[in-house]
Design a protein around this motif. Sequence first.
Motif, PDB file in Angstrom:
ATOM      1  N   ASP A  26       0.784  -8.664  24.643  1.00  0.00           N
ATOM      2  CA  ASP A  26       0.618  -8.798  26.038  1.00  0.00           C
ATOM      3  C   ASP A  26       1.698  -8.785  27.003  1.00  0.00           C
ATOM      4  N   ASP A  27       2.980  -9.215  26.362  1.00  0.00           N
ATOM      5  CA  ASP A  27       4.130  -9.010  27.217  1.00  0.00           C
ATOM      6  C   ASP A  27       4.584  -7.635  27.743  1.00  0.00           C
ATOM      7  N   LEU A  28       3.580  -6.576  27.337  1.00  0.00           N
ATOM      8  CA  LEU A  28       4.112  -5.298  27.998  1.00  0.00           C
ATOM      9  C   LEU A  28       3.759  -5.395  29.454  1.00  0.00           C
ATOM     10  N   LYS A  29       2.969  -6.136  29.794  1.00  0.00           N
ATOM     11  CA  LYS A  29       2.563  -6.466  31.232  1.00  0.00           C
ATOM     12  C   LYS A  29       3.984  -6.903  32.126  1.00  0.00           C
ATOM     13  N   LYS A  30       4.823  -7.495  31.424  1.00  0.00           N
ATOM     14  CA  LYS A  30       5.762  -8.081  32.141  1.00  0.00           C
ATOM     15  C   LYS A  30       6.962  -6.981  32.468  1.00  0.00           C
ATOM     16  N   ILE A  31       6.974  -5.780  31.615  1.00  0.00           N
ATOM     17  CA  ILE A  31       7.925  -4.674  31.961  1.00  0.00           C
ATOM     18  C   ILE A  31       7.830  -4.036  33.250  1.00  0.00           C
ATOM     19  N   PRO A  32       8.954  -3.929  34.240  1.00  0.00           N
ATOM     20  CA  PRO A  32       8.735  -3.019  35.269  1.00  0.00           C
ATOM     21  C   PRO A  32       8.185  -1.793  35.055  1.00  0.00           C
ATOM     22  N   ASP A  33       7.318  -1.473  35.961  1.00  0.00           N
ATOM     23  CA  ASP A  33       6.654  -0.155  36.004  1.00  0.00           C
ATOM     24  C   ASP A  33       7.485   1.026  35.490  1.00  0.00           C
TER      25      ASP A  33
ATOM     26  N   VAL B  94       8.333   3.608  28.123  1.00  0.00           N
ATOM     27  CA  VAL B  94       7.719   3.340  27.166  1.00  0.00           C
ATOM     28  C   VAL B  94       6.516   4.175  26.666  1.00  0.00           C
ATOM     29  N   LEU B  95       5.657   4.689  27.510  1.00  0.00           N
ATOM     30  CA  LEU B  95       4.582   5.218  27.646  1.00  0.00           C
ATOM     31  C   LEU B  95       4.913   6.836  27.150  1.00  0.00           C
ATOM     32  N   ARG B  96       6.239   7.490  27.182  1.00  0.00           N
ATOM     33  CA  ARG B  96       6.780   8.434  26.775  1.00  0.00           C
ATOM     34  C   ARG B  96       7.022   8.551  25.478  1.00  0.00           C
ATOM     35  N   GLU B  97       7.193   7.158  24.891  1.00  0.00           N
ATOM     36  CA  GLU B  97       7.634   7.355  23.456  1.00  0.00           C
ATOM     37  C   GLU B  97       6.467   7.179  22.347  1.00  0.00           C
ATOM     38  N   VAL B  98       5.342   6.825  23.126  1.00  0.00           N
ATOM     39  CA  VAL B  98       4.170   6.465  22.483  1.00  0.00           C
ATOM     40  C   VAL B  98       3.127   7.603  22.514  1.00  0.00           C
ATOM     41  N   ALA B  99       2.615   8.062  21.014  1.00  0.00           N
ATOM     42  CA  ALA B  99       1.615   9.027  21.202  1.00  0.00           C
ATOM     43  C   ALA B  99       0.368   8.295  21.741  1.00  0.00           C
TER      44      ALA B  99
ATOM     45  N   LYS C 238      18.018   0.734  27.332  1.00  0.00           N
ATOM     46  CA  LYS C 238      17.255   1.742  28.418  1.00  0.00           C
ATOM     47  C   LYS C 238      16.158   1.045  29.327  1.00  0.00           C
ATOM     48  N   ILE C 239      15.643   0.085  28.759  1.00  0.00           N
ATOM     49  CA  ILE C 239      14.627  -0.695  29.663  1.00  0.00           C
ATOM     50  C   ILE C 239      14.908  -2.141  29.535  1.00  0.00           C
ATOM     51  N   VAL C 240      14.380  -2.825  30.459  1.00  0.00           N
ATOM     52  CA  VAL C 240      14.187  -4.470  30.430  1.00  0.00           C
ATOM     53  C   VAL C 240      12.946  -4.855  30.090  1.00  0.00           C
ATOM     54  N   LEU C 241      12.699  -5.886  29.300  1.00  0.00           N
ATOM     55  CA  LEU C 241      11.272  -6.359  28.955  1.00  0.00           C
ATOM     56  C   LEU C 241      10.736  -7.111  29.931  1.00  0.00           C
ATOM     57  N   SER C 242      11.468  -7.547  30.984  1.00  0.00           N
ATOM     58  CA  SER C 242      10.468  -8.132  32.223  1.00  0.00           C
ATOM     59  C   SER C 242      11.584  -8.236  33.372  1.00  0.00           C
ATOM     60  N   VAL C 243      11.142  -8.492  34.479  1.00  0.00           N
ATOM     61  CA  VAL C 243      11.856  -8.434  35.920  1.00  0.00           C
ATOM     62  C   VAL C 243      12.814  -9.292  35.885  1.00  0.00           C
ATOM     63  N   ASP C 244      12.677 -10.634  35.129  1.00  0.00           N
ATOM     64  CA  ASP C 244      13.717 -11.535  35.181  1.00  0.00           C
ATOM     65  C   ASP C 244      14.944 -11.171  34.471  1.00  0.00           C
ATOM     66  N   SER C 245      14.729 -10.613  33.177  1.00  0.00           N
ATOM     67  CA  SER C 245      15.786 -10.003  32.573  1.00  0.00           C
ATOM     68  C   SER C 245      16.539  -9.029  32.836  1.00  0.00           C
ATOM     69  N   GLY C 246      16.107  -8.339  33.796  1.00  0.00           N
ATOM     70  CA  GLY C 246      16.866  -7.262  34.618  1.00  0.00           C
ATOM     71  C   GLY C 246      17.472  -7.662  35.913  1.00  0.00           C
TER      72      GLY C 246
ATOM     73  N   LYS D 238      -2.178  -1.338  33.886  1.00  0.00           N
ATOM     74  CA  LYS D 238      -0.896  -1.125  33.932  1.00  0.00           C
ATOM     75  C   LYS D 238      -0.982   0.277  33.518  1.00  0.00           C
ATOM     76  N   VAL D 239      -0.959   0.521  32.316  1.00  0.00           N
ATOM     77  CA  VAL D 239      -0.964   1.760  31.598  1.00  0.00           C
ATOM     78  C   VAL D 239      -1.592   3.012  32.636  1.00  0.00           C
ATOM     79  N   LEU D 240      -2.799   2.931  32.950  1.00  0.00           N
ATOM     80  CA  LEU D 240      -3.361   3.761  33.970  1.00  0.00           C
ATOM     81  C   LEU D 240      -2.512   4.206  35.235  1.00  0.00           C
ATOM     82  N   ARG D 241      -1.892   2.896  35.908  1.00  0.00           N
ATOM     83  CA  ARG D 241      -1.273   3.137  36.969  1.00  0.00           C
ATOM     84  C   ARG D 241       0.180   3.893  36.774  1.00  0.00           C
ATOM     85  N   ASN D 242       0.415   3.850  35.614  1.00  0.00           N
ATOM     86  CA  ASN D 242       1.780   4.342  35.371  1.00  0.00           C
ATOM     87  C   ASN D 242       1.764   5.855  34.766  1.00  0.00           C
TER      88      ASN D 242
END
Length: 337
Positions: free
Chosen positions: A242-249, A255-260, A325-333, A278-282
């Motif tokens: 569920d924490d995937l929602k916190k990742i900046p778009d 992430v989506l490019r890495e996953v089948a 390569k990515i941050v896991l939340s807006v705050d962490s970045g 979020k998935v569809l939006r990106n």
Amino acid sequence: MRSRRNARKTGTEKAAQLLMVMGEQGAANVLKLLRNDEVQKIGAEMTYMGEMSTDEVNLVLRSFLDQCSTDDSISIEAGRYTKDVLIQALGSEAAESILEKITLGGNTRGLDSLKWMEPQLIAGIIENEHPQIQAIVVSYLGAELSGEVLTYLPENSVVELCIRMAEMEPIDPAALEELNSSLEKQVEGVVSKQSSEMGGAKNVANIFNTLEKSFEESIISKITESNNETAMRIQEEMFVFDDLKKIPDKDFQLVLREVATDVLVLALKGADKALEEKVLRNMSTRAAEIFTEDMEGLGPVKVTEVETAQKEILVATKQLADSDKIVLSVDSGAMIG
């Protein structure tokens, strides 16, 4: 035959000529490995250098190759080079972990040998050891192997073990001496003269992220009953689906490019609607349409299959984060000015 003019040149002048011959990308790669003062000297020399004739270019290359053939070794600051290479390859967090184990050298040979054993055998070796010894061993094994070992230990002892790992301080020589003494008949090792930070809530959280969800929830529930503060620290470090929602778009698109696609479809079965959006939006419009059709066409699936797919995505996400390569939340970045 070497030219007198070239023989009179300083090392800085020769280095500047060689870098000019190498081309922009090659020269840049070399300069990145030099100290600031060296870059300044060579850069100044390159700035004032005139055009070079074909004969001069050939002379520079022959001189360099001759020098290489007569030197028995090439001087490299191995420590700095190794650290830089590992950070580029693995990300800062993973690199620091590897470097820490390297600096312990032969002092972890006993623990390292456990990594070649079956998890059930490791559990058998440490089952009757003091809980603190168990905590040190399991903390050292890495998240995936540690998670497998925990499944072979009695559940009531796993609770205490996880609490000890989460609260573990850097290990002093006396503790390592106790460890080596305890394992001397099973593995070889020597006592470290330095401390090593193997435990901590983050380490326990990484282990929990590899466990079956039901087992993980059972253990964390019992830890909460025993020590609520420690359980909260572990949960704060855990990264769940569920924490995937916190990742900046922008990062989420990586992430989506890495996953089948089929893995993503399966993972989102029964997931939070906001995450699906979020998935569809990106995705591109066309990709989102196809993905929606795949989701709607997916029939009943086993819960274990969904959890496996989610775990695969979490592993890929953590790898991207560990590689910076990515941050896991807006705050962490967030940046500090």
